[in-house]
Design an enzyme around this catalytic site. Structure first.
Site, PDB file in Angstrom:
ATOM      1  N   ASP A  39      -1.164   2.102   6.171  1.00 15.80           N
ATOM      2  CA  ASP A  39      -1.558   3.291   6.934  1.00 15.80           C
ATOM      3  C   ASP A  39      -0.353   3.968   7.584  1.00 15.80           C
ATOM      4  OD1 ASP A  39      -4.505   3.034   6.626  1.00 15.80           O
ATOM      5  OD2 ASP A  39      -4.189   1.179   7.730  1.00 15.80           O
ATOM      6  N   GLU A 147     -11.512   2.521  10.487  1.00 17.38           N
ATOM      7  CA  GLU A 147     -11.061   2.104  11.814  1.00 17.38           C
ATOM      8  C   GLU A 147     -11.587   3.037  12.898  1.00 17.38           C
ATOM      9  OE1 GLU A 147      -6.930   0.033  10.219  1.00 17.38           O
ATOM     10  OE2 GLU A 147      -6.931   2.112  10.917  1.00 17.38           O
TER      11      GLU A 147
END
Length: 255
Positions: A39, A147
């Protein structure tokens, strides 16, 4: 899956969005905490494209596994991203020891694993904003759609950022973008971890895989127990996605 042309178009759209956000903020560039994971690697790649001369990656070890640092530097080297390192190990240890001692005096118990992990995330946030303030840059967050939806981030830690370019991307999309950006396979396929304690992995801590969360967010069928778990995580973490509530008392009449 997605074609290279589709991926490139989406990446370019995001790069333009980053430029617009920086311009709106009257800032000069972007700062990214590079963890070694996919990420932050994608965010680093996007930032480098958006501001080739005004983006910086910050590596923030805090008693961390040396592999995290190696992978973070692999990412920044691959992208030719200017990099600085701020070692938070001593700050983390000092604050943790002081808090433990103060709690002990009062007779409180201390759940160390989670508390020290969240402290790491919050120290990293503070360090990134210190760099950003010095350079007049924005802090770019790395949370993806799973997330963001489940609240798998530390409040005022990795959740404390200015902008979130990946918040609508599934984990599978993030990996596809990483490959499109030319990042090494080691980074593209790295086991997701926040690096909060030795051996910690995201999926083990959440109790559900990114693949299943991706499927759920895309409206695909998942087992009922998984659906219930994801929705429970979403509802319990709602406070992380909101501005803190403020009490609105009626104004007193001036005497």
């Amino acid at each position: 899956m997605w074609s290279p042309e589709e991926l490139e178009a989406r990446i370019n759209q995001t790069v333009e969005w980053l430029r617009e956000r920086v311009q709106e903020a009257h800032a000069q560039g972007l700062v990214i905490g590079v963890s070694g994971g996919v990420d932050s690697a994608v965010v680093a790649g996007l930032s480098k494209r958006a501001f080739p001369d005004n983006s910086v990656g910050v590596v923030l070890p805090a008693g961390s596994n040396s592999v995290d640092r190696e992978d973070a530097l692999l990412t920044t080297t691959t992208l030719s991203l200017p990099t600085m390192e701020v070692d938070l190990t001593h700050a983390h240890q000092d604050i943790l020891a002081s808090v433990k001692a103060a709690l002990s005096v009062q007779g409180y118990t201390f759940e160390e694993k989670l508390s020290q992990g969240n402290l790491k995330a919050r120290l990293r946030m503070a360090a990134l904003y210190t760099v950003a303030n010095a350079l007049n840059y924005l802090v770019v967050g790395t949370d993806n759609a799973p997330e963001s939806y489940t609240g798998y981030f530390t409040k005022y830690g990795d959740g404390g950022v200015d902008i979130l370019p990946l918040a609508s991307l599934t984990k599978a999309e993030v990996r596809a973008w990483a490959a499109q950006l030319g990042l090494p396979d080691k980074i593209v396929n790295r086991v997701p971890t926040a690096g909060l304690w030795e051996g910690q992995t995201d999926e083990q801590e959440m109790g559900v895989t990114y693949e299943l969360i991706d499927r759920y967010l895309l409206g695909k069928e998942v087992p009922e127990a998984i659906q219930t778990k994801i929705e429970d995580m979403h509802h319990r973490s709602e406070h992380k996605r909101q501005v803190p509530p403020a009490l609105a008392l009626p104004k007193l009449t001036e005497l």
